[in-house]
Scaffold this active site. Sequence first.
Site, PDB file in Angstrom:
ATOM      1  N   LEU A  61       0.849  -1.192   0.000  1.00 40.22           N
ATOM      2  CA  LEU A  61       0.000   0.000   0.000  1.00 40.22           C
ATOM      3  C   LEU A  61       0.889   1.249   0.000  1.00 40.22           C
ATOM      4  O   LEU A  61       1.051   1.914   1.013  1.00 40.22           O
ATOM      5  CB  LEU A  61      -0.875  -0.031   1.259  1.00 40.22           C
ATOM      6  CG  LEU A  61      -2.066   0.881   1.339  1.00 40.22           C
ATOM      7  CD1 LEU A  61      -3.134   0.454   0.352  1.00 40.22           C
ATOM      8  CD2 LEU A  61      -2.640   0.867   2.744  1.00 40.22           C
ATOM      9  N   PRO A  62       1.505   1.548  -1.163  1.00 35.40           N
ATOM     10  CA  PRO A  62       2.376   2.721  -1.189  1.00 35.40           C
ATOM     11  C   PRO A  62       1.583   4.016  -1.033  1.00 35.40           C
ATOM     12  O   PRO A  62       0.515   4.171  -1.617  1.00 35.40           O
ATOM     13  CB  PRO A  62       3.048   2.646  -2.565  1.00 35.40           C
ATOM     14  CG  PRO A  62       2.247   1.708  -3.371  1.00 35.40           C
ATOM     15  CD  PRO A  62       1.469   0.839  -2.442  1.00 35.40           C
ATOM     16  N   HIS A  63       2.114   4.904  -0.204  1.00 32.11           N
ATOM     17  CA  HIS A  63       1.475   6.202   0.025  1.00 32.11           C
ATOM     18  C   HIS A  63       2.500   7.147   0.627  1.00 32.11           C
ATOM     19  O   HIS A  63       3.597   6.728   0.987  1.00 32.11           O
ATOM     20  CB  HIS A  63       0.265   6.058   0.960  1.00 32.11           C
ATOM     21  CG  HIS A  63       0.626   5.490   2.300  1.00 32.11           C
ATOM     22  ND1 HIS A  63       0.859   4.143   2.493  1.00 32.11           N
ATOM     23  CD2 HIS A  63       0.825   6.086   3.491  1.00 32.11           C
ATOM     24  CE1 HIS A  63       1.171   3.937   3.764  1.00 32.11           C
ATOM     25  NE2 HIS A  63       1.175   5.094   4.392  1.00 32.11           N
ATOM     26  N   ALA A  64       2.139   8.399   0.733  1.00 36.81           N
ATOM     27  CA  ALA A  64       2.982   9.404   1.389  1.00 36.81           C
ATOM     28  C   ALA A  64       2.035  10.353   2.130  1.00 36.81           C
ATOM     29  O   ALA A  64       0.830  10.104   2.203  1.00 36.81           O
ATOM     30  CB  ALA A  64       3.838  10.138   0.363  1.00 36.81           C
TER      31      ALA A  64
END
Length: 144
Positions: A61-64
């Site tokens: 779950l890539p996020h920033a």
Amino acid sequence: MKLNEEVIRVGQSASDWEEAVKQCGQLLIENGNVEARYVNAMVNTVHTLGPYIVIAPGVALPHARPEDGVLQQGICVCVLQKPVSFSPDKEAIVFIGLAAQNKVMHLNLLKAVAEVVGDSEKLAQLKKARTVREVQQLFEKGSG
């Protein structure tokens, strides 16, 4: 949760997790969810904090952070042909990119993702998805 076909890719190939995260981020850029700098922040987050974004077997779950360039909330889904490795014991074949403008939206998006990823049957179907429609249906069912 309804996902447009523009934010779903199946059968993607990526040489490593970084490339997979960037492909995911590119969908968020093209859909108007984030600025380009958000994608770099997604990659840097993993370099800094480790592969905590692998939230279930085979799912990342890539996020920033919102201030890293979120324009509007959204998610995207990339299903790879083969899993990529983050570390010896963490790999992912499904990448679900997340862009949230604040904590409440972040939690709402996570809830929608959890309804699919938390169901072992749906998760197995997601990992094997070969069409955009299959992915759409899994997420639509989840938000009953």
